[in-house]
Design a protein around this motif. Structure first.
Motif, PDB file in Angstrom:
ATOM      1  N   GLU A  34       0.848  -1.188   0.000  1.00  0.00           N
ATOM      2  CA  GLU A  34       0.000   0.000   0.000  1.00  0.00           C
ATOM      3  C   GLU A  34       0.883   1.237   0.000  1.00  0.00           C
ATOM      4  N   PRO A  35       0.439   2.316  -0.658  1.00  0.00           N
ATOM      5  CA  PRO A  35       1.281   3.510  -0.823  1.00  0.00           C
ATOM      6  C   PRO A  35       1.878   4.054   0.469  1.00  0.00           C
ATOM      7  N   GLU A  36       1.146   3.984   1.576  1.00  0.00           N
ATOM      8  CA  GLU A  36       1.671   4.541   2.825  1.00  0.00           C
ATOM      9  C   GLU A  36       2.763   3.675   3.440  1.00  0.00           C
ATOM     10  N   GLY A  37       3.028   2.502   2.832  1.00  0.00           N
ATOM     11  CA  GLY A  37       4.138   1.667   3.293  1.00  0.00           C
ATOM     12  C   GLY A  37       3.737   0.352   3.925  1.00  0.00           C
ATOM     13  N   LYS A  38       2.456   0.027   3.952  1.00  0.00           N
ATOM     14  CA  LYS A  38       2.053  -1.249   4.540  1.00  0.00           C
ATOM     15  C   LYS A  38       2.409  -2.383   3.574  1.00  0.00           C
ATOM     16  N   PHE A  39       3.075  -3.400   4.099  1.00  0.00           N
ATOM     17  CA  PHE A  39       3.488  -4.570   3.321  1.00  0.00           C
ATOM     18  C   PHE A  39       2.927  -5.810   4.004  1.00  0.00           C
ATOM     19  N   SER A  40       2.227  -6.648   3.250  1.00  0.00           N
ATOM     20  CA  SER A  40       1.658  -7.871   3.814  1.00  0.00           C
ATOM     21  C   SER A  40       2.007  -9.062   2.939  1.00  0.00           C
ATOM     22  N   PHE A  41       2.255 -10.186   3.585  1.00  0.00           N
ATOM     23  CA  PHE A  41       2.616 -11.430   2.903  1.00  0.00           C
ATOM     24  C   PHE A  41       1.839 -12.572   3.533  1.00  0.00           C
ATOM     25  N   SER A  42       1.329 -13.464   2.693  1.00  0.00           N
ATOM     26  CA  SER A  42       0.740 -14.701   3.202  1.00  0.00           C
ATOM     27  C   SER A  42       0.965 -15.809   2.184  1.00  0.00           C
ATOM     28  N   ALA A  43       1.058 -17.041   2.676  1.00  0.00           N
ATOM     29  CA  ALA A  43       1.277 -18.205   1.823  1.00  0.00           C
ATOM     30  C   ALA A  43       0.987 -19.465   2.631  1.00  0.00           C
ATOM     31  N   LYS A  44       1.054 -20.576   1.956  1.00  0.00           N
ATOM     32  CA  LYS A  44       0.952 -21.880   2.614  1.00  0.00           C
ATOM     33  C   LYS A  44       2.293 -22.579   2.427  1.00  0.00           C
ATOM     34  N   GLU A  59       9.143   4.270   5.029  1.00  0.00           N
ATOM     35  CA  GLU A  59       8.616   5.391   4.250  1.00  0.00           C
ATOM     36  C   GLU A  59       7.560   4.887   3.266  1.00  0.00           C
ATOM     37  N   LYS A  60       7.005   5.810   2.503  1.00  0.00           N
ATOM     38  CA  LYS A  60       5.999   5.471   1.491  1.00  0.00           C
ATOM     39  C   LYS A  60       6.639   4.725   0.329  1.00  0.00           C
ATOM     40  N   ILE A  61       5.790   3.949  -0.367  1.00  0.00           N
ATOM     41  CA  ILE A  61       6.258   3.154  -1.510  1.00  0.00           C
ATOM     42  C   ILE A  61       5.341   3.374  -2.715  1.00  0.00           C
ATOM     43  N   VAL A  62       5.752   2.838  -3.871  1.00  0.00           N
ATOM     44  CA  VAL A  62       4.962   2.901  -5.097  1.00  0.00           C
ATOM     45  C   VAL A  62       4.507   1.473  -5.413  1.00  0.00           C
ATOM     46  N   PRO A  63       3.268   1.114  -5.076  1.00  0.00           N
ATOM     47  CA  PRO A  63       2.807  -0.264  -5.277  1.00  0.00           C
ATOM     48  C   PRO A  63       2.952  -0.756  -6.718  1.00  0.00           C
ATOM     49  N   GLU A  64       2.714   0.111  -7.697  1.00  0.00           N
ATOM     50  CA  GLU A  64       2.812  -0.299  -9.103  1.00  0.00           C
ATOM     51  C   GLU A  64       4.246  -0.677  -9.490  1.00  0.00           C
ATOM     52  N   GLY A  65       5.231  -0.183  -8.762  1.00  0.00           N
ATOM     53  CA  GLY A  65       6.629  -0.471  -9.063  1.00  0.00           C
ATOM     54  C   GLY A  65       7.186  -1.650  -8.282  1.00  0.00           C
ATOM     55  N   CYS A  66       6.328  -2.331  -7.534  1.00  0.00           N
ATOM     56  CA  CYS A  66       6.765  -3.468  -6.726  1.00  0.00           C
ATOM     57  C   CYS A  66       6.601  -4.760  -7.513  1.00  0.00           C
ATOM     58  N   LYS A  67       7.588  -5.648  -7.387  1.00  0.00           N
ATOM     59  CA  LYS A  67       7.562  -6.922  -8.108  1.00  0.00           C
ATOM     60  C   LYS A  67       7.856  -8.056  -7.136  1.00  0.00           C
ATOM     61  N   THR A  68       7.301  -9.222  -7.439  1.00  0.00           N
ATOM     62  CA  THR A  68       7.536 -10.413  -6.630  1.00  0.00           C
ATOM     63  C   THR A  68       8.015 -11.533  -7.534  1.00  0.00           C
TER      64      THR A  68
END
Length: 122
Positions: A34-44, A59-68
């Motif tokens: 999320e733009p304000e910097g929230k990062f969440s991960f889940s998996a099995k 700090e803030k991030i650019v979600p569209e520029g994030c890759k996994t």
């Protein structure tokens, strides 16, 4: 059912933060930014256990520029910073981070090392 955490290694460049989640053969992977910097991960896990965590980045991030990138042994997330610059820590909260968050010394670069070859994402 309880959710467990997995080791998270982090490193940074002036424009990105790299988060590597150690979880071999993970399934049902979900990563949100999320733009304000929230990062969440889940998996099995391969054993069917729920694995997850969520935190506020420094700090803030650019979600569209994030890759996994999902590999057989881990998941690498490239998180684009909203503003270039070096963060003094990974998390917004001050103090010692959770014990599952560690520096990734294999990918780490200092400000003066940035021109060196580092982690590449395509």
């Amino acid at each position: 059912m309880s959710i467990r955490t997995s080791e998270v290694l982090w490193a940074q460049r002036s424009d990105k933060v790299y988060l590597t989640v150690a979880l071999p053969d993970a399934k049902d992977i979900s990563v949100t930014h999320e733009p304000e910097g929230k990062f969440s991960f889940s998996a099995k896990s391969v054993q069917g256990e729920s694995v997850g965590f969520s935190f506020e980045l420094f700090e803030k991030i650019v979600p569209e520029g994030c890759k996994t990138k999902v590999g057989s042994r881990n998941i690498v997330c490239s998180v684009q910073k909203a503003e270039e610059g070096w963060w003094k820590r990974l998390l917004k909260l001050e103090g010692k981070p959770a014990p599952y968050i560690k520096v990734d010394w294999n990918k780490w670069r200092d400000e003066d090392d940035e021109d060196s070859i580092g982690c590449q994402f395509t």
